[in-house]
Design an enzyme around this catalytic site. Structure first.
Site, PDB file in Angstrom:
ATOM      1  N   LYS A  89       0.823  -1.280   0.037  1.00  0.00           N
ATOM      2  CA  LYS A  89      -0.098  -0.188  -0.058  1.00  0.00           C
ATOM      3  C   LYS A  89       0.831   1.030   0.045  1.00  0.00           C
ATOM      4  CE  LYS A  89      -3.882   2.153   2.608  1.00  0.00           C
ATOM      5  NZ  LYS A  89      -4.790   2.163   3.622  1.00  0.00           N
ATOM      6  N   SER A 101      -9.822   2.266   2.609  1.00  0.00           N
ATOM      7  CA  SER A 101      -9.057   2.963   1.651  1.00  0.00           C
ATOM      8  C   SER A 101      -8.269   2.118   1.096  1.00  0.00           C
ATOM      9  CB  SER A 101      -8.066   4.029   2.485  1.00  0.00           C
ATOM     10  OG  SER A 101      -7.314   3.358   3.500  1.00  0.00           O
ATOM     11  N   SER A 131     -10.691   0.185   6.833  1.00  0.00           N
ATOM     12  CA  SER A 131      -9.988   0.348   5.538  1.00  0.00           C
ATOM     13  C   SER A 131      -9.033  -0.838   5.136  1.00  0.00           C
ATOM     14  CB  SER A 131      -8.906   1.508   5.589  1.00  0.00           C
ATOM     15  OG  SER A 131      -9.571   2.782   5.764  1.00  0.00           O
TER      16      SER A 131
END
Length: 494
Positions: free
Chosen positions: A79, A160, A184
């Site tokens: 990420k 997210s 998330s």
């Protein structure tokens, strides 16, 4: 043999050990999948093929010497919130669009220590603020799943960590790092039909992870199976003296815990999670999950978490307040985007106006407001008091039960154009997930069924602080009974 991109992480590790495939072949297959599908899915912001192949060659050499580590040769997505030395790290924001960190986050350094191969940096909502992965400065991520009969509708992957979940679901990576501030990891895992765990706050170091809300942020893995998540978490977790909130506790063998079973466990069913208007498909899947666990020897216990109804408003005071403070460092002076101004104040204003997206600005403004003189006691202090009560609810629950079963999300993945104009509707996507962050407890989402349109639905297991082992055991039981084998429409070719 199963196609390289269809292997689980555990399966790929076994295939490498048996010399059925090389790390270079495995990595190249995933890079080719990224090349074919990423232009559409936009799951990666930055792809690092040269680095990945060099790491794969080193992995093959280590395997040949008999020096395999837990993740040797396994290709992962990272990420783009984790600092990676020498590789651009953007937080999906214009303000950090060209930032190349000189240091490595603790989590990624531990993955490298254990032999992982990094394919590149996965897309996300800007600064991890969002539930749809549409706020990235580098474009929205597309969910690889499609509604039956609505192939033209673009669905969100959740946020997210939508790039991480989409990459794993579409077979562009064997697993991925992610972060969870209010859901998330778990929400995008549910939307994309993969597994994902938010560990206990403090289980994984936050050093080198770009901060959103420091008392809530926690790193964790996304992968195709519960066992794969356990394998990754074993490498990601551990004490770090550079993070003052890191727990100085031993890291158990999470993968071994997956097969413990649930016989004799007491599973809590929170009555407050039976929301008015909860879709029948979600309620039915929840009931099915209860039946599976009961059949495996667990006892179901109805519990009360009375302050649940205050969790979302509490979260949306605490998180923006901490974001307002954390994001004050992006001022155009020390690093990142710099816009010219007539004076220092003008430079700050122009830089932050140009560098931050609309959702980030919204949360900074909310956070600044609740921290301002005259409102601090009424909002932020009160929210912290309610947060303590929410944690107390869970403390009382653990006197009765060993884990809690709940839905992960109130719906399946929605269309990209379906909720974007209503921030409150977007925030409601986190209704089942924010409590775990406020209480600091672990939460695992497992793909357990599909809705009427064929989209994946997840069930969530919550556990005591630092008892991820029980969470994994319950999650594996759900996974085994669900037998979820559906595949997204957009995925790497076999």
């Amino acid at each position: 043999m199963t196609a390289a991109t269809d292997l689980t992480l555990a399966g790929a590790r076994a295939a490498l050990a048996r010399r059925e495939i090389s790390a270079v072949e495995l990595t190249r297959a995933h890079l080719e999948a990224i090349e074919a599908l990423n232009p559409r899915l936009n799951a990666f912001i930055t792809v690092t093929p040269e680095q990945a192949l060099a790491q794969a060659e080193a992995a093959d050499a280590a395997l040949a010497r008999g020096e395999a580590k837990p993740l040797t040769g396994l290709p992962l997505a990272i990420k783009d919130l984790f600092c990676t030395a020498g590789t651009r790290t953007t937080a999906a924001s214009r303000i950090l669009g060209d930032f190349v960190p000189p240091y490595e986050s603790t989590v990624t350094s531990q993955l490298l220590r254990d032999g992982a191969v990094f394919l590149g940096k996965a897309n996300l909502d800007e600064f991890a603020m969002g539930s749809s992965n549409t706020s990235s400065a580098f474009g929205a991520v597309e969910n690889p799943w499609k509604r039956q009969g609505e192939e033209g509708t673009v669905l969100v992957p959740g946020g997210s960590s939508g790039g991480s979940a989409a990459a794993v679901a579409a077979r562009l990576a064997l697993g991925a790092t992610a972060t969870d501030t209010g859901g998330s990891i778990r929400q995008p895992a549910a939307f994309c039909g993969v597994a994902g765990i938010k560990p206990t706050y403090g289980r994984c170091s936050r050093f080198g992870i770009i901060a959103y809300a420091s008392s809530l942020d926690q790193a964790g893995p996304v992968a195709r199976t519960v066992e794969d998540c356990a394998i990754l978490l074993n490498s990601m977790a551990g004490f770090d003296p550079r993070d003052s909130t890191s727990a100085d506790l031993p890291v158990p063998d999470f993968a071994a815990a997956c097969e413990r079973g649930v016989k004799g466990l007491r599973i809590g069913i929170p009555r407050e999670y039976r929301l008015d208007g909860l879709p029948a498909e979600i309620a039915a899947l929840w009931e099915q999950g209860m039946a599976w666990l009961k059949a495996e020897g667990a006892t179901l216990v109805e519990i009360s978490l009375p302050h649940t109804k205050y969790a979302l408003p509490t979260y949306y005071i605490v998180a923006p307040a901490e974001a307002s403070s954390n994001l004050a460092r992006y001022d155009g002076v020390r690093f990142g985007l710099r816009e010219n101004g007539e004076d220092l104040k003008d430079l700050y204003e122009r830089t932050r106006a140009a560098g931050f997206g609309e959702e980030v600005k919204r949360r900074i403004l909310i956070g600044t407001y609740v921290l301002s003189a005259g409102y601090y006691d009424a909002y932020y202090v009160k929210a912290q008091q309610v947060r303590a009560l929410i944690r107390q609810d869970f403390d009382h629950a653990w006197e009765q039960v060993d884990a809690i079963l709940a839905p992960t999300t109130p719906s399946a993945a929605f269309g990209r154009d379906e909720k974007q104009d209503d921030p409150v509707a977007m925030y409601l996507n986190d209704v089942f997930t924010v409590t775990a962050n406020l209480a600091g407890i672990p939460g695992l989402s497992v793909p357990a069924g599909q809705d009427a349109k064929g989209l994946p639905l997840g069930l969530q297991i919550l556990g005591r602080r630092f008892d991820e082992e029980t969470v994994f055991a319950v999650g594996r039981a759900i996974e085994r009974n669900a037998g979820f084998s559906a595949l997204p429409a957009l995925r790497a070719a076999a």
